[in-house]
Design an enzyme around this catalytic site. Structure first.
Site, PDB file in Angstrom:
ATOM      1  N   LYS A  59      47.385  42.562  31.510  1.00  0.00           N
ATOM      2  CA  LYS A  59      47.707  41.494  32.466  1.00  0.00           C
ATOM      3  C   LYS A  59      46.717  40.346  32.288  1.00  0.00           C
ATOM      4  CE  LYS A  59      44.003  41.993  35.389  1.00  0.00           C
ATOM      5  NZ  LYS A  59      42.891  41.046  35.269  1.00  0.00           N
ATOM      6  N   ASP A 103      43.360  47.279  40.387  1.00  0.00           N
ATOM      7  CA  ASP A 103      44.408  46.631  39.584  1.00  0.00           C
ATOM      8  C   ASP A 103      45.538  47.581  39.204  1.00  0.00           C
ATOM      9  OD1 ASP A 103      43.286  44.125  39.464  1.00  0.00           O
ATOM     10  OD2 ASP A 103      42.298  44.447  37.530  1.00  0.00           O
TER      11      ASP A 103
END
Ligand code: C5P
Length: 302
Positions: A12, A138
C-alpha cells in the site's frame, strides 16, 4: 478439500497521513487514505502433517520465527480455531522492508484470508479485520485493500470509490529502512502535533472529494493534495529521502510524497509513458524503482 493456496499480497501507499492526536495507549489517532498498489508478495500456504507453523522466505533478511507477522497471524487463528492444523507458509518477497509499504502487514493479511479459505472457517471480512487489528494497525486495511479512508489507530475503515488506473512511480532508497515506531515516537517527542500547519485546512475532506470526483482530472487533483505528517520527522533526519522527493517533483509528475514512515517516496504520473520517463530519471544503484498501477483489492489468487 484443498491442501494448499497461493495468494498475492499487495503493498500500500499513503495518499494522505495526518496525525490528529496523541493517544494515552502510546499510539496516535490518524486520518489516512490508503491505496493498494500492484507491487505484490506471493504467499503460499500448504497444510502439513505436523502441528507446527513453518515460515519460509526467499529473502534471508526476513525473520522466519515467531516475530514474523505472518507467523503471528497463523498462530492467532490456530489458537482460536482448534480445527486449524499445521502449515508451511512460503513468502516470495518483492515488497521492500522498512519501506512504509506495509509488506509485513500484507503478508499477515494474506495468511488470515488463506487460512480462512483452506480450513473453511467461514469468517466474514469484518471478523477477519477484527483478528487483523489485534496484529497491527495497517493489517485490517490489507485484508480488503483498494482505496480506503482509515481513522482511529488506522483500523477504522471506510471504503472510498476505487481509483482504477492511477499510475505511480515507487522509489525506495536501498540502504534506508525506517522503523515505524521510531517515526511516530519522534513526532510525539518533538511536540510536532502542536505546530501542525494544516490543522484547520480540512485537507483530508478535500482529497476525499478529489477521489470521489473520479474522471480524468482526479489524479491531478489528488496529486496536489498529497500529505504526510511523518515527512516532518523523517525528511530532516534522512536528507537523501528529501533529495529523492525533490528530484521526483522536478520531473513532470502530478505530485510526490513519502509513503507511511518511509523510506519509500512515490510520484503520481499522468500516464505510463511519463511514469517510465520519471523512473529512468531517478533510478540509480542506490534507489530501487517500480512503475505500478493502483489495485482495487489487496489479497487475491496468485
Ligand atoms: O500497529 P503497529 O504495530 O503496526 O504499529 C507500529 C508502531 O507504529 C507502533 O508501535 C507505534 O509506535 C506506531 N503507531 C502509532 N500510531 C498508530 C499506528 C502505529 O504510534 N496509529
Amino acid at each position: 478439500m484443498n491442501s494448499r493456496i497461493s495468494l498475492k499480497a499487495a503493498a500500500k501507499i499513503n495518499l494522505y497521513l495526518e496525525i490528529t492526536a496523541n493517544r494515552p495507549d502510546g499510539y496516535h489517532d490518524l486520518v489516512m487514505i490508503l491505496q493498494s498498489i500492484d507491487l505484490c508478495d506471493r504467499v503460499d500456504i500448504r497444510k502439513i502433517d505436523i502441528d507446527a507453523i513453518q515460515v519460509l522466505c526467499n529473502n534471508p533478511e526476513v525473520p522466519c520465527d515467531l516475530t514474523n507477522l505472518a507467523y503471528k497471524a497463523a498462530a492467532l487463528l490456530q489458537e482460536t480455531f482448534p480445527s486449524v492444523g499445521g502449515m508451511e507458509i512460503a513468502i516470495d518477497k518483492r515488497i521492500p522492508m522498512g519501506a512504509g509499504l506495509a509488506g509485513g502487514s500484507a503478508n499477515a493479511a494474506a495468511v488470515l484470508v488463506g487460512i480462512d479459505r483452506l480450513w473453511d472457517l467461514g469468517l466474514t471480512e469484518s471478523q477477519l479485520c477484527d483478528f487483523a487489528a489485534q496484529l497491527g494497525s495497517d493489517i485490517p486495511f490489507c485484508v480488503g485493500g483498494g482505496t480506503t479512508l482509515a481513522t482511529g489507530r488506522g483500523e477504522i475503515l471506510s471504503p472510498l470509490p476505487d481509483l482504477t488506473d492511477l499510475v505511480l512511480v515507487i522509489c525506495k532508497p536501498r540502504q534506508i529502512a525506517i522503523a515505524t515506531a521510531w517515526a511516530y515516537q519522534t513526532f510525539r517527542s518533538q511536540g510536532l502535533l502542536a505546530t501542525s500547519q494544516i490543522r484547520d485546512e480540512n485537507l483530508s475532506s478535500q482529497i476525499v472529494a478529489a477521489i470521489a470526483s473520479g474522471g480524468e482530472s482526479a489524479p491531478t487533483k489528488i496529486g496536489r493534495l498529497l500529505y504526510n505528517d511523518l515527512e516532518r520527522v523523517v525528511l530532516p533526519e534522512y536528507p537523501e529521502i528529501a533529495e529523492l522527493k525533490n528530484k521526483l517533483l522536478e520531473q513532470e509528475c502530478l505530485g510526490a510524497m513519502m509513503s507511511g514512515s518511509g523510506s519509500t517516496v512515490f510520484a503520481i504520473a499522468a500516464d505510463l509513458d511519463r511514469a517510465q520517463q520519471i523512473a529512468e530519471a531517478v533510478r540509480t544503484d542506490a534507489i530501487d524503482v517500480w512503475v505500478v498501477k493502483s489495485l482495487t483489492r489487496s489479497v487475491f489468487d496468485a
